[in-house]
Design an enzyme around this catalytic site. Sequence first.
Site, PDB file in Angstrom:
ATOM      1  CG  ASP A  31       9.903   7.939  -6.329  1.00 45.15           C
ATOM      2  OD1 ASP A  31       9.324   8.990  -6.671  1.00 45.15           O
ATOM      3  OD2 ASP A  31       9.640   7.348  -5.266  1.00 45.15           O
ATOM      4  CG  ASN A  89       8.836   6.187   4.135  1.00 47.45           C
ATOM      5  OD1 ASN A  89       9.768   6.277   4.924  1.00 47.45           O
ATOM      6  ND2 ASN A  89       8.856   6.785   2.957  1.00 47.45           N
ATOM      7  CD  GLN A  96       2.722   3.059   3.521  1.00 49.64           C
ATOM      8  OE1 GLN A  96       2.644   2.910   4.741  1.00 49.64           O
ATOM      9  NE2 GLN A  96       2.468   2.088   2.661  1.00 49.64           N
ATOM     10  CB  SER A  97       2.541   9.472  -0.204  1.00 49.09           C
ATOM     11  OG  SER A  97       3.539   9.042  -1.103  1.00 49.09           O
ATOM     12  CG  HIS A 102       6.577   1.990  -1.752  1.00 52.71           C
ATOM     13  ND1 HIS A 102       5.370   2.164  -1.118  1.00 52.71           N
ATOM     14  CD2 HIS A 102       7.204   3.189  -1.715  1.00 52.71           C
ATOM     15  CE1 HIS A 102       5.257   3.419  -0.722  1.00 52.71           C
ATOM     16  NE2 HIS A 102       6.369   4.065  -1.064  1.00 52.71           N
ATOM     17  CG  LEU A 103      11.840  -2.399   0.211  1.00 48.05           C
ATOM     18  CD1 LEU A 103      10.540  -3.119  -0.012  1.00 48.05           C
ATOM     19  CD2 LEU A 103      13.005  -3.372   0.187  1.00 48.05           C
ATOM     20  CG  HIS A 104      11.360   5.005  -0.920  1.00 48.86           C
ATOM     21  ND1 HIS A 104      10.883   5.931  -1.821  1.00 48.86           N
ATOM     22  CD2 HIS A 104      10.337   4.740  -0.072  1.00 48.86           C
ATOM     23  CE1 HIS A 104       9.630   6.212  -1.530  1.00 48.86           C
ATOM     24  NE2 HIS A 104       9.272   5.501  -0.475  1.00 48.86           N
TER      25      HIS A 104
END
Length: 116
Positions: A31, A89, A96-97, A102-104
């Site tokens: 990230d 998210n 969520q931006s 996507h998975l964090h």
Amino acid sequence: MNAECVFCQIAAQTIKVPLLIDEPELLAFCDAHPQAPTHLLVIPRRHVGDLHGTSGAEDAALLGRLLQAATRVALSEGLKEGGFRVVINTGADAGQSVFHLHLHVLGGRALGWPPG
């Protein structure tokens, strides 16, 4: 592909980032704005907006492969002993931006609960 989506651009390698996993259906990378000592992202190559989108989030096999990749990349980055968290998210209010599923993968320190 969504030409305006930063994750689609990463998937197409028009934006270059070091890849931790590079597979036909998915990618993993660090990230750009880490929230933990280890903060990785796992994304599908194709554009899927979020978990309730109609562009592939209903694909259980894809979601399973994303989770498997999250585990693989967490272990390869040394998160087995201390553990890790996987977060998805969905929607702006959830944080969520980037509107590409996507998975964090977070770890490297004790993570508090509840989040947020």
